[in-house]
Design a protein around this motif. Structure first.
Motif, PDB file in Angstrom:
ATOM      1  N   LEU A   1     108.251 -24.627  25.609  1.00 23.72           N
ATOM      2  CA  LEU A   1     109.319 -24.729  26.598  1.00 23.72           C
ATOM      3  C   LEU A   1     109.266 -23.632  27.669  1.00 23.72           C
ATOM      4  O   LEU A   1     109.429 -23.939  28.860  1.00 23.72           O
ATOM      5  CB  LEU A   1     110.684 -24.725  25.901  1.00 23.72           C
ATOM      6  CG  LEU A   1     111.863 -25.187  26.768  1.00 23.72           C
ATOM      7  CD1 LEU A   1     111.718 -26.663  27.128  1.00 23.72           C
ATOM      8  CD2 LEU A   1     113.184 -24.949  26.041  1.00 23.72           C
TER       9      LEU A   1
ATOM     10  N   SER B   1     121.184 -32.188  32.529  1.00 19.90           N
ATOM     11  CA  SER B   1     121.288 -31.838  31.109  1.00 19.90           C
ATOM     12  C   SER B   1     122.715 -32.102  30.648  1.00 19.90           C
ATOM     13  O   SER B   1     123.517 -32.709  31.361  1.00 19.90           O
ATOM     14  CB  SER B   1     120.888 -30.370  30.913  1.00 19.90           C
ATOM     15  OG  SER B   1     120.775 -30.047  29.545  1.00 19.90           O
TER      16      SER B   1
ATOM     17  N   VAL C   1     123.074 -28.816  25.404  1.00 17.45           N
ATOM     18  CA  VAL C   1     121.674 -28.404  25.551  1.00 17.45           C
ATOM     19  C   VAL C   1     121.500 -27.330  26.616  1.00 17.45           C
ATOM     20  O   VAL C   1     120.774 -26.343  26.409  1.00 17.45           O
ATOM     21  CB  VAL C   1     120.789 -29.625  25.874  1.00 17.45           C
ATOM     22  CG1 VAL C   1     119.365 -29.201  26.213  1.00 17.45           C
ATOM     23  CG2 VAL C   1     120.777 -30.594  24.695  1.00 17.45           C
TER      24      VAL C   1
ATOM     25  N   TYR D   1     119.063 -23.958  26.452  1.00 13.88           N
ATOM     26  CA  TYR D   1     117.694 -23.992  26.967  1.00 13.88           C
ATOM     27  C   TYR D   1     117.581 -24.048  28.488  1.00 13.88           C
ATOM     28  O   TYR D   1     116.475 -23.983  29.023  1.00 13.88           O
ATOM     29  CB  TYR D   1     116.946 -25.194  26.361  1.00 13.88           C
ATOM     30  CG  TYR D   1     116.883 -25.113  24.864  1.00 13.88           C
ATOM     31  CD1 TYR D   1     116.203 -24.069  24.237  1.00 13.88           C
ATOM     32  CD2 TYR D   1     117.538 -26.047  24.056  1.00 13.88           C
ATOM     33  CE1 TYR D   1     116.163 -23.961  22.854  1.00 13.88           C
ATOM     34  CE2 TYR D   1     117.498 -25.954  22.674  1.00 13.88           C
ATOM     35  CZ  TYR D   1     116.816 -24.910  22.085  1.00 13.88           C
ATOM     36  OH  TYR D   1     116.773 -24.803  20.717  1.00 13.88           O
TER      37      TYR D   1
ATOM     38  N   THR E   1     115.041 -32.872  23.749  1.00 17.84           N
ATOM     39  CA  THR E   1     115.459 -31.761  22.892  1.00 17.84           C
ATOM     40  C   THR E   1     116.054 -32.216  21.566  1.00 17.84           C
ATOM     41  O   THR E   1     116.497 -31.382  20.774  1.00 17.84           O
ATOM     42  CB  THR E   1     116.499 -30.896  23.622  1.00 17.84           C
ATOM     43  OG1 THR E   1     117.621 -31.718  23.973  1.00 17.84           O
ATOM     44  CG2 THR E   1     115.904 -30.281  24.888  1.00 17.84           C
TER      45      THR E   1
ATOM     46  N   GLN F   1     112.380 -37.006  21.019  1.00 15.09           N
ATOM     47  CA  GLN F   1     110.981 -36.550  20.968  1.00 15.09           C
ATOM     48  C   GLN F   1     110.061 -37.617  20.397  1.00 15.09           C
ATOM     49  O   GLN F   1     108.944 -37.807  20.886  1.00 15.09           O
ATOM     50  CB  GLN F   1     110.886 -35.252  20.146  1.00 15.09           C
ATOM     51  CG  GLN F   1     111.473 -34.053  20.866  1.00 15.09           C
ATOM     52  CD  GLN F   1     111.220 -32.739  20.149  1.00 15.09           C
ATOM     53  OE1 GLN F   1     110.679 -32.696  19.049  1.00 15.09           O
ATOM     54  NE2 GLN F   1     111.624 -31.637  20.775  1.00 15.09           N
TER      55      GLN F   1
ATOM     56  N   VAL G   1     112.656 -26.446  19.521  1.00 15.12           N
ATOM     57  CA  VAL G   1     114.055 -26.599  19.951  1.00 15.12           C
ATOM     58  C   VAL G   1     114.888 -27.311  18.888  1.00 15.12           C
ATOM     59  O   VAL G   1     116.122 -27.236  18.920  1.00 15.12           O
ATOM     60  CB  VAL G   1     114.164 -27.342  21.300  1.00 15.12           C
ATOM     61  CG1 VAL G   1     113.344 -26.636  22.371  1.00 15.12           C
ATOM     62  CG2 VAL G   1     113.753 -28.802  21.194  1.00 15.12           C
TER      63      VAL G   1
END
Length: 351
Positions: free
Chosen positions: A21, A41, A45, A49, A127, A132, A167
């Protein structure tokens, strides 16, 4: 690790690496020569991040939009807010949108990018485990309508997907289980060895040392399927295993009770149970799925009468020309699409 989704002019890389990241900017510089970036976002989150990603993008003029977390945000009514933020930032077609979040943000920001100025370049940084392994790859972007999930959408591929399994360390157990619903799905439809790996472990913590490899395997399965069927008219339908029931369960409770992964788990088990009763799936598959769901704290029933869900199923995107394309298993690791109708669910009772 780098995988490539080969789609001609829409080809893009997927980077999967622990700790990647903070290097976001170096990967974006490989293909992006514009000046402005908008990060979309959510309020869970971005505080975790957002700064890490922004610090890696100091060569660019960056803007950010932080939305409320949760499925209700993924609605048609949220789009004007996103478009207004893009206009305020004077975003052009030579600029870039980054979707930083789980599946809701990936779908929502992706659809906004696909439709603003008829298309602004997109990068997915998922995330959540679910995003993912599944929703960040394949180019499906969408918003929900009150009548059903993902009913307004597009095929719009990102320029890159950046996956950092580290993450996931900040995710509550609930969201880990949510993602495991999709991981189990991949084992069910395409990879018995992956399924056997999942049920060989006793918990997510026990599985964790193998997690990066498992994420990569799920992504690779989806990559192969998408390359064969980019627009969801054939083999790609297999990725919807469990989803015919899952989407309707989520909608029934206004996306406030079962999460997507939980609903997928229920959908996989219940449709396999029904298929076994009809002799369409090898006996024992439903029990195997139930075992996997139990290990990763996922439900296998929702205590709803089937009759409460059939109206929503009739509106499902997989219902084409009055034929419902059901995804079933021959056996674990071997799936198929069966054209059927709502009559498949007759007599199902409570699920």
């Amino acid at each position: 690790m780098e995988l490539t989704v080969n789609l001609g002019p829409d080809t893009y890389p997927i980077y999967i690496e622990n700790g990647i990241l903070p290097q976001t900017g170096s990967y974006i510089r490989k293909f992006f020569t514009g000046k402005k970036i908008m990060i979309i976002s959510d309020d869970h989150v971005f505080p975790l991040y957002g700064k890490t990603v922004l610090d890696s993008l100091k060569d660019y003029e960056c803007h950010s939009l932080v939305l409320p977390h949760g499925e209700p945000t993924k609605s048609f009514q949220t789009l004007p807010q996103i478009y207004s933020a893009m206009l305020d930032a004077r975003l052009t077609r030579s600029d870039l949108v980054i979707a930083l979040g789980g599946g809701v943000i990936g779908d929502l920001a992706g659809f906004a990018a696909s439709s603003f100025l008829r298309g602004v370049r997109l990068v997915q940084i998922p995330t959540s485990l679910l995003a993912q392994v599944d929703s960040s790859v394949g180019g499906k972007v969408a918003v929900d309508l009150p009548q059903g999930k993902n009913l307004v959408g597009a095929f719009f591929h990102p320029k890159a997907v950046i996956i950092d399994p580290d993450v996931l360390n900040t995710l509550p157990q609930h969201f880990i289980s949510d993602g495991m619903g999709e991981v189990i799905k991949y084992g069910c439809i395409k990879d018995k060895a992956l399924f056997d790996t999942l049920v060989r472990h006793t918990s997510f913590e026990d599985l964790k040392p193998e997690l990066t490899r498992i994420i990569a395997r799920c992504v690779d399965i989806k990559r192969i399927v998408v390359e064969h069927d980019q627009f969801d008219t054939g083999e790609r339908m297999l990725l919807n295993f469990g989803h015919t029931l899952a989407h309707t369960i989520e909608q029934y409770y206004n996306y406030e009770r079962e999460s997507h992964g939980e609903a997928v788990g229920i959908g996989m088990y219940q449709i396999t149970r029904l298929a076994e009763e009809k002799g369409l799936t090898t006996t024992g598959c439903a029990d195997a799925i139930k075992k996997a769901l139990d290990i990763y704290w996922l439900p296998d029933h929702c205590d709803l009468p089937m009759s409460s869900l059939t109206d929503a199923i009739a509106l499902d995107k997989k219902n084409l020309n009055n034929h419902l394309n059901l995804v079933l298993l021959h056996t674990i690791g071997d799936s198929y699409v069966r054209p059927d109708s709502l009559a498949f669910f007759d007599g199902a009772g409570q699920i």
